[in-house]
Design a protein around this motif. Structure first.
Motif, mmCIF file in Angstrom:
data_model
loop_
_atom_site.group_PDB
_atom_site.id
_atom_site.type_symbol
_atom_site.label_atom_id
_atom_site.label_comp_id
_atom_site.label_asym_id
_atom_site.label_seq_id
_atom_site.Cartn_x
_atom_site.Cartn_y
_atom_site.Cartn_z
ATOM 1 N N LEU A 175 39.787 46.069 35.494
ATOM 2 C CA LEU A 175 40.196 44.767 35.717
ATOM 3 C C LEU A 175 39.474 43.737 35.568
ATOM 4 C CD1 LEU A 175 37.742 46.029 39.295
ATOM 5 C CD2 LEU A 175 39.843 44.881 39.302
ATOM 6 N N HIS A 176 38.715 43.658 34.908
ATOM 7 C CA HIS A 176 39.540 42.511 33.434
ATOM 8 C C HIS A 176 40.594 41.961 33.103
ATOM 9 C CE1 HIS A 176 37.765 39.698 30.668
ATOM 10 N NE2 HIS A 176 37.967 40.671 29.648
ATOM 11 N N ARG A 190 43.402 43.460 34.296
ATOM 12 C CA ARG A 190 44.476 43.165 35.600
ATOM 13 C C ARG A 190 44.014 41.466 36.207
ATOM 14 N NH1 ARG A 190 49.384 44.219 36.264
ATOM 15 N NH2 ARG A 190 49.920 44.349 38.871
ATOM 16 N N LYS A 191 43.331 41.543 36.361
ATOM 17 C CA LYS A 191 42.547 40.378 36.276
ATOM 18 C C LYS A 191 43.359 39.413 35.758
ATOM 19 C CE LYS A 191 38.862 40.328 39.984
ATOM 20 N NZ LYS A 191 37.325 39.828 40.490
ATOM 21 N N VAL A 248 47.348 39.018 37.264
ATOM 22 C CA VAL A 248 47.377 39.202 38.215
ATOM 23 C C VAL A 248 46.925 37.274 38.299
ATOM 24 C CG1 VAL A 248 45.959 38.862 40.573
ATOM 25 C CG2 VAL A 248 46.804 40.660 39.537
ATOM 26 N N ALA A 249 46.142 36.453 37.586
ATOM 27 C CA ALA A 249 46.187 35.617 37.479
ATOM 28 C C ALA A 249 47.180 34.991 37.417
ATOM 29 C CB ALA A 249 44.372 34.938 36.660
ATOM 30 N N GLU A 265 37.778 34.368 36.445
ATOM 31 C CA GLU A 265 37.889 35.824 37.031
ATOM 32 C C GLU A 265 37.657 35.876 38.144
ATOM 33 O OE1 GLU A 265 36.373 39.923 35.225
ATOM 34 O OE2 GLU A 265 37.585 38.559 34.026
ATOM 35 N N VAL A 322 39.981 35.619 41.338
ATOM 36 C CA VAL A 322 41.229 35.499 41.577
ATOM 37 C C VAL A 322 41.377 36.845 42.093
ATOM 38 C CG1 VAL A 322 42.591 37.015 40.469
ATOM 39 C CG2 VAL A 322 42.067 35.507 38.796
ATOM 40 N N VAL A 370 41.589 40.167 44.538
ATOM 41 C CA VAL A 370 42.273 41.285 44.846
ATOM 42 C C VAL A 370 42.962 42.290 45.426
ATOM 43 C CG1 VAL A 370 40.677 43.607 44.480
ATOM 44 C CG2 VAL A 370 39.226 42.239 43.061
ATOM 45 N N SER A 410 46.174 45.183 42.319
ATOM 46 C CA SER A 410 45.187 45.948 41.432
ATOM 47 C C SER A 410 45.092 47.100 41.948
ATOM 48 C CB SER A 410 44.294 44.801 41.404
ATOM 49 O OG SER A 410 44.032 43.514 40.889
#
Length: 825
Positions: free
Chosen positions: A308-309, A311-312, A315-316, A331, A334, A336, A369
Motif C-alpha cells: 500500500l505504501h 501503490r499509494k 495512485v497519487a 499518503e 490518497v 483507496v 489499489s
C-alpha cells in the motif's frame, strides 16, 4: 504453586422426585484457570427431569468437552428402565481463558430406534465462578408445550482450582493457540522386523494428539505425536495382528502418561511379548516452539502494508494527472479505490477484460489499489498477473490470447489421453498428501478448457507483479461451508486469497499463500505440501459442483422469501444467545417417520461432489470472550457462531465453494476496515437481474452492521437499467462510494463510442443478447463465436467509457473527503 484446571463429572445414583417420574444426573466438576494464576471450578450436580416414555428404554449419557478432550465419555447403559440412575465420575482439565462448552446428551434405545438422542444440552462453563455453586434449569420444550407438560433439566455446577504451572497462550481475541509438546517414538528395528514377518504390527495411540493412532510398517518404525500439552497426553501401545479389523477395541498392555518422562531426554521402554522377549521403544518428549505458522491478527500483514505504501505513490501520481493537482498528495490523503467483479463463467472473464481496458484508457486504472474477483472473473486476474507489469501495457495482447482459447474447439478435454493425464495427476497429488476431491478433477478439466497446456504458475508468484506497487493487489474470494447436514445459508464463512496470504475475515487467521493446503495443528505447520498450481485454486473459486440440494432448491424457487427467512433466523439466533447465554436443544424420541426425515435431510444437505482442503485452523480454541470481539461480530453471519464446538477450528478439513451460492459478490475483503476503501467500482455480470446481487450485498451489510450504502432504485431503473449508478451514504463517512455497472445493453445499441452514433450498417453490432434464457453468454457456455465475443468486449468497454464523468465525480469526492479528514486530524 499456580493452579491448573480440572473438571470432574459425577453421575449420581440418588433419585430426585418432583411429583412425576424423572431421570436424575448428578455431576461433580473440578477445574481452574491457567494464564497467570489460579481460577477454576467443580461441576457437582446435574438433575434431568423428564416424563417417562411409553416403552421402557435402555438409557445412557454422553459427555463431551472438545476444549478439554477429544474423547466423548459415556455412562454405562441402564437396561429396561423409565427411571435410570447412574453413579459414575469423569474428569476434565480445562483452560478458563478459552470458551468451554460442555455438551450433555441423554440417549435411549427404544422399540423402534437405537441410540436415539433424547436431550442435548450445551452449557457454557464461563457462567460458573471458581468456588461458587450454580444451579441451572434448562427447559426441554417450547414455552407453550412446557407449561402443559413440563420437562426440564437441572444441573448444579461447581468450579474449583487445582495446582499446576501456568500455560502460555497466544490469542487475537477470537482464536487461541495452546502449548504443544512432541513425542518422538522409535520402535526397536530388529524385533519390529520379526513382528512384521509374523504378520503383526505395533499400534501406538496418543488420543490427545493430532495423529491419534499410528502403526509400524515395513518402511516406518519411527513416529511423531503432536499433543496439546495441558491435556496430559498418554501413550498407549499394543501388538496387533495385521489382519485385525480396524476399529476393534482391544486392551493396551502398555500405558504411559507423558508427564512422567523427563523433558528432552530419551527413555527406553520395554513391552513384553507373549512369545517371550520384549519390544524396545525409545521415547523422547520435547516442547515445541510457540512461534506460530498461522498469523493471528486483524491488522493487514506487513507485506500488504508495504504494498500500500508503494501503490499509494502510483495512485497519487495518477490522481495528480487526472485532476491537475498543484501539489503532491501525502499518503494519508490518497484515496483507496477498488474494482469489485462478480462471477459469471467465461462471460465474467471476457467482460472484465473489456472493463479494465476502458479504465486504462481513462487513466483510472492507476488509481486502483485493489481488484477483487470470484468465479469466472478470477480467470482474468490469474492470466493478467503472470505479467509483472500488465496494467502498464496495452491489454490487447492479453485479449488476443484469451480470444484464441474461447474460440477454439474444446472436445479434446475429455479425450482418452486427457483422462489418463487427469488420473495420473490426481494420483500423484494424493500420494503427496493432498486431500482427494472432485474439485481437483474439475480444476484440471477447467484448465484444459482455458489453456492449451498446464499452467505452471502459482498464487505466491503473483507477488512479483505487486512488489513495487506497479499493479493493484488481486484478491480472490471463496466461501467455507459445512460438507453435510447444513445448507450454505445456515453456515458460510468468507475466505480471501491474495499473493501474500490466504485467510478468514471473521477469525483474523491467515497463512502464507504458499502454505495453503499444507497440514496444520494448533497454528503450527506439521507437514508442508508443495504449493498447488493456480488451476487448483481456480477449481475452488469456481466450484460450481458443490451446492447441496437445499441450496439448489433455494435458488430455483423464491430467493426473496429465503433471504427474508435468513434475516429472521439470524435475528432470532442473536436474541436467543443474548438472553440465555447458552444453548439448549430438545430432541424428541425418533420414530420410523423421524428416521425418514433424517434421511431426507441428508439428501437435502449432503454435497456429493464436494471439495476438501486441509484446515489450517484445526484445533485452535475459541477465546472466552470471542463473541465480544468487534471484528468477529462484523462477520457473525451463521447460526453456529455462538456454538464454538461447531465452528471451523473443530473441523479436520475445509469445504470451499464459489461465493455465488450465497451472494455473487467479491466485495467482502474490501469491507475490512483496515483497508479503508473509499471508492468501489462494482462490475456486475448477472444475466438474470441487473441489481439483484448488489442489493443483496447491501442488505447483507446492513444486517451485519457493516458500513455500505443502501441500494435504492426507481421502478424505471429496474425496468430499464442504465450503464452506471452511484450509491453513497453521506450519514456514515466509513461507507465507501459505490459506482455500479450492471451488464446492460442500453445506449450501446445506438453508439459505437461515447458521442459517436452508429450508422445503419453498424446497428446489428449494438444488439447484444443478454436474455438469461437465450443468451450465448450463459454461464455454462465455454465457447463463443467471434462475433459474440467482440460484442461483449465492446459493450463492457463502452459502458465504462460513457460513464467517465460519474467515475471522476466519485473519485474527486473521495479525494476531498480524504483531504478534509487529514486537515481535521
Amino acid at each position: 504453586m499456580p493452579c491448573l484446571p480440572e473438571i470432574i463429572v459425577f453421575v449420581s445414583d440418588e433419585q430426585y422426585w418432583a411429583g412425576a417420574d424423572c431421570l436424575l444426573l448428578q455431576f461433580a466438576v473440578d477445574d481452574a484457570l491457567i494464564r497467570h494464576g489460579a481460577d477454576g471450578g467443580i461441576l457437582e450436580f446435574a438433575t434431568l427431569v423428564q416424563k417417562p416414555t411409553v416403552f421402557p428404554c435402555d438409557c445412557y449419557v454422553t459427555l463431551h468437552l472438545p476444549s478439554a478432550s477429544s474423547e466423548k465419555f459415556r455412562t454405562r447403559t441402564i437396561r429396561d428402565s423409565n427411571k435410570p440412575v447412574w453413579n459414575e465420575t469423569f474428569y476434565f482439565r480445562i483452560q478458563t481463558q478459552i470458551k468451554n462448552i460442555l455438551q450433555l446428551e441423554v440417549h435411549g434405545d427404544h422399540l423402534f430406534s437405537k441410540n436415539d438422542v433424547q436431550v442435548v444440552v450445551d452449557f457454557d462453563l464461563a457462567k460458573v465462578q471458581p468456588g461458587a455453586t450454580v444451579l441451572e434449569i434448562f427447559s426441554l420444550k417450547p414455552e407453550k408445550e412446557n407449561s402443559r407438560n413440563p420437562e426440564f433439566l437441572e444441573v448444579e455446577f461447581k468450579l474449583s482450582a487445582i495446582a499446576g504451572p501456568p500455560e502460555h497462550l497466544i490469542s487475537n481475541g477470537v482464536l487461541v493457540a495452546r502449548e504443544l509438546s512432541v513425542l518422538e517414538v522409535i520402535v526397536g528395528k530388529e524385533v519390529n522386523e520379526q513382528l512384521l514377518k509374523a504378520k503383526k504390527t505395533v499400534v501406538l495411540t496418543v488420543q490427545e494428539s493430532y495423529e491419534g493412532t499410528q502403526k509400524t510398517t515395513k518402511d516406518v518404525d519411527s513416529f511423531l505425536f503432536h499433543c496439546i500439552k495441558s491435556w496430559e497426553p498418554v501413550l498407549k501401545v499394543k501388538i496387533q495382528s495385521i489382519s485385525h479389523e480396524e476399529g476393534t477395541d482391544s486392551a493396551y498392555p502398555l500405558v504411559l502418561p507423558l508427564k512422567q518422562f523427563p523433558l528432552g531426554k530419551e527413555v527406553k521402554v520395554h513391552l513384553p511379548q507373549e512369545e517371550g522377549g520384549a519390544l524396545e521403544l525409545y521415547l523422547r518428549v520435547i516442547d515445541w516452539s510457540q512461534n506460530l505458522d498461522v498469523r493471528l491478527g486483524y491488522e493487514l500483514c506487513a507485506a500488504e502494508q508495504d504494498f500500500l505504501h508503494k501503490r499509494k505513490q502510483v495512485v497519487a501520481d495518477a490522481f495528480s494527472r487526472l485532476f491537475n493537482l498543484r501539489r503532491y498528495l501525502p499518503e494519508d490523503e490518497v484515496p483507496v479505490v477498488a474494482v469489485m467483479a462478480t462471477g459469471g463463467g467465461v462471460r465474467a472473464m471476457t467482460a472484465l477484460y473489456g472493463h479494465l481496458i476502458a479504465l486504462q484508457k481513462l487513466n483510472i486504472l492507476d488509481c486502483v489499489s485493489y481488484i477483487t474477483s470470484t468465479s469466472g472473473s478470477t480467470w482474468t486476474l490469474t492470466n493478467l498477473y503472470q505479467d509483472t507489469n500488465w496494467s502498464q501495457k496495452n491489454l490487447e495482447e492479453h485479449i488476443q490470447a484469451v480470444k484464441t482459447q474461447i474460440l477454439r474447439n474444446k472436445k479434446n478435454v475429455i479425450s482418452a489421453e486427457q483422462l489418463k493425464y487427469y488420473y495420473k495427476e490426481l494420483v500423484e497429488r494424493s500420494k503427496m498428501g493432498y486431500l482427494p476431491s472432485f474439485t481437483a478433477l474439475w480444476a484440471l478439466v477447467q484448465e484444459a478448457l482455458l489453456h492449451n497446456e498446464p499452467n505452471e504458475s502459482k498464487l505466491s508468484e503473483q507477488r512479483s507483479a505487486i512488489n513495487q506497487g506497479q499493479n493493484p493487489l488481486p484478491i480472490y474470494t471463496a466461501m467455507n461451508v459445512k460438507d453435510k447436514n447444513i445448507s450454505t445459508f445456515d453456515f458460510r464463512e468468507w475466505m480471501e486469497f491474495n499473493p501474500n496470504e490466504v485467510g478468514f475475515l471473521k477469525y483474523g487467521a491467515y497463512v502464507r499463500a504458499e502454505d495453503f493446503d499444507s497440514k496444520f495443528f494448533m497454528g503450527k505447520q506439521l507437514k508442508r505440501l508443495p504449493e498447488s498450481r493456480i488451476c487448483y485454486l481456480e477449481g475452488i473459486w469456481t466450484n460450481i459442483f458443490t451446492p447441496n440440494l437445499l441450496d439448489s432448491l433455494y435458488w430455483s424457487s423464491t430467493p426473496d422469501e429465503f433471504w427474508d427467512r435468513w434475516l429472521k433466523d439470524m435475528s432470532e439466533s442473536e436474541r436467543k444467545y443474548s438472553e440465555d447465554g447458552g444453548i439448549t436443544v430438545y430432541k424428541p424420541p425418533d420414530t420410523a417417520t423421524g428416521k425418514l426425515c433424517e434421511i431426507f435431510n441428508d439428501i437435502l444437505t449432503d454435497r456429493p461432489l464436494k471439495g476438501a482442503t486441509h484446515n489450517f485452523l484445526r484445533s485452535l480454541a475459541m477465546y472466552k470472550d470471542y463473541m465480544q470481539q468487534s471484528n468477529f461480530i462484523q462477520w457473525r453471519d451463521t447460526v453456529f457462531d455462538e456454538s464454538p464446538n461447531k465452528l471451523t477450528p473443530s473441523s479436520e478439513s475445509l469445504c470451499l465453494i464459489d461465493v455465488g451460492y450465497f451472494i455473487n459478490c467479491s466485495g467482502a475483503p474490501l469491507l475490512n476496515p483496515k483497508r479503508n476503501v473509499d471508492v468501489i467500482i462494482a462490475l456486475d455480470y448477472d444475466l438474470n437481474e441487473s441489481f439483484k446481487q448488489i442489493k443483496m450485498f447491501s442488505d447483507y451489510c446492513e444486517v451485519q452492521g457493516i458500513p455500505f450504502p443502501k441500494v435504492e432504485l426507481s421502478e424505471e431503473d429496474r425496468k430499464n437499467p442504465k450503464e452506471c449508478y452511484v450509491f453513497s451514504d453521506d450519514s456514515d463517512p466509513r461507507a465507501p462510494i459505490v459506482v455500479f455497472f450492471p451488464l446492460v445493453d442500453s445506449s450501446f445499441k445506438e453508439y459505437t463510442a461515447p458521442g459517436v452514433k452508429r450508422t445503419p450498417s453498424e446497428m446489428c453490432r449494438g444488439e447484444v443478447n443478454l436474455n438469461a434464457n437465450s443468451s450465448p453468454y450463459q454461464t455454462m457456455h465455454v465457447t463463443y463465436s467471434e462475433e459474440d465475443l467482440d460484442k461483449l468486449l465492446n459493450l463492457s468497454t463502452y459502458n465504462i467509457l460513457c460513464s467517465k464523468d460519474k467515475i471522476l465525480q466519485a473519485l474527486q469526492y473521495a479525494l476531498q473527503k480524504r483531504q478534509n479528514i487529514w486537515a481535521r486530524g
